[in-house]
Design an enzyme around this catalytic site. Sequence first.
Site, short mmCIF file in Angstrom:
data_model
loop_
_atom_site.label_atom_id
_atom_site.label_comp_id
_atom_site.label_asym_id
_atom_site.label_seq_id
_atom_site.Cartn_x
_atom_site.Cartn_y
_atom_site.Cartn_z
N LYS A 111 -9.67 -1.20 3.52
CA LYS A 111 -8.99 -0.10 2.85
C LYS A 111 -7.94 0.51 3.79
O LYS A 111 -8.22 0.78 4.97
CB LYS A 111 -9.99 0.97 2.43
CG LYS A 111 -10.96 0.51 1.34
CD LYS A 111 -10.25 0.26 0.03
CE LYS A 111 -11.23 -0.09 -1.07
NZ LYS A 111 -10.57 -0.29 -2.38
N LYS A 220 -11.75 -7.08 -12.89
CA LYS A 220 -13.06 -6.43 -12.85
C LYS A 220 -13.61 -6.39 -14.27
O LYS A 220 -12.91 -5.97 -15.20
CB LYS A 220 -12.95 -5.02 -12.27
CG LYS A 220 -12.41 -5.02 -10.84
CD LYS A 220 -12.24 -3.64 -10.27
CE LYS A 220 -11.72 -3.71 -8.83
NZ LYS A 220 -11.50 -2.37 -8.23
#
Length: 333
Positions: A111, A220
């Site tokens: 991240k 997803k």
Amino acid sequence: MDQTPHVPVDELLASARVVAIPTRTRFRGISVREAVLFDAPTGASEFSPFVEYGDAEAAQWLRAAIDFGWGRSPEPLRESVEVNATVPAVAAAEVPGILARFPGCRTAKVKVAERGQSLGDDLARVRAVREAMGTDGRVRVDANTGWSVDDAVDALTALAEFDLDYAEQPCITVPELAEVRTRLAANGTPIRIAADESVRKAEDPLAVARAGAADLLIVKAQPLGGIARALDIVAEAGLPVVVSSALDTSVGISMGLHLAAALPEGVLAGACGLGTVALLDGDAVADPLVPVDGAIAVRRPALDADALERFRAPAERERWWRERIARCAALLG
């Protein structure tokens, strides 16, 4: 044509269990992950849109939960799925401890662009990951739309020294992604662009592919309305994909694994982001879906009564989620 089974809202609510599971490290600003788990006819299923999402967006997550729990999943084409380690926006010194939670993983997603942090923080974190992974490991970064075009080009040019596999969603809009991709190519920076939010949060999830704004897609199962819908999008987009999760429990991870396992050969673009149960400090099943030798077996774990009780959400949060289910079910008709 929508093949999602119709399930009366009373049946959904009767099978619903609301949990609140702490995270090991703050992730996306979250220190407790809330989710609804359904004890459904074809196996446990999950409904866990983030709390800030509106009902129209969250309704697609409920559609996915109904499809997985009351419908039929496609036959898997593979028995296990390689997964990546996920490194939150932690200090560089914490990186080895995070990676240790993902045994055998040879790909890491890091991240970056965290609010309140600097490019220097990102560089230090990614450098620590590259050093830990070695030269033969894959390193990816995920900005979660956190950069402007100029910031993305500057940051990715600086991060290119770490031989990145790809950069996920550096900017928020499709035109911005296209511009970043063009400018990086022009300055000789060989970093592929992956689209996540531009797929799962878009009214038209295929727009990014038509615009040539990404080299691959992150898909997803929950946000796209279920496995069947996600497979349709992948087929139409014609781009390589990586299947990922949204900090799900093992139940939601199972949905992602079944999506990844159903993809045709040659479509998966490396390790999937389905190892994130390792970031939770608990789970709703007795045998969590966590990496073993860098991969997770494709299976559907059963809900564990003791775990459901241990992580049961407070009464006011349970009420909030049940009301949300009712509203989203109404939107689905």
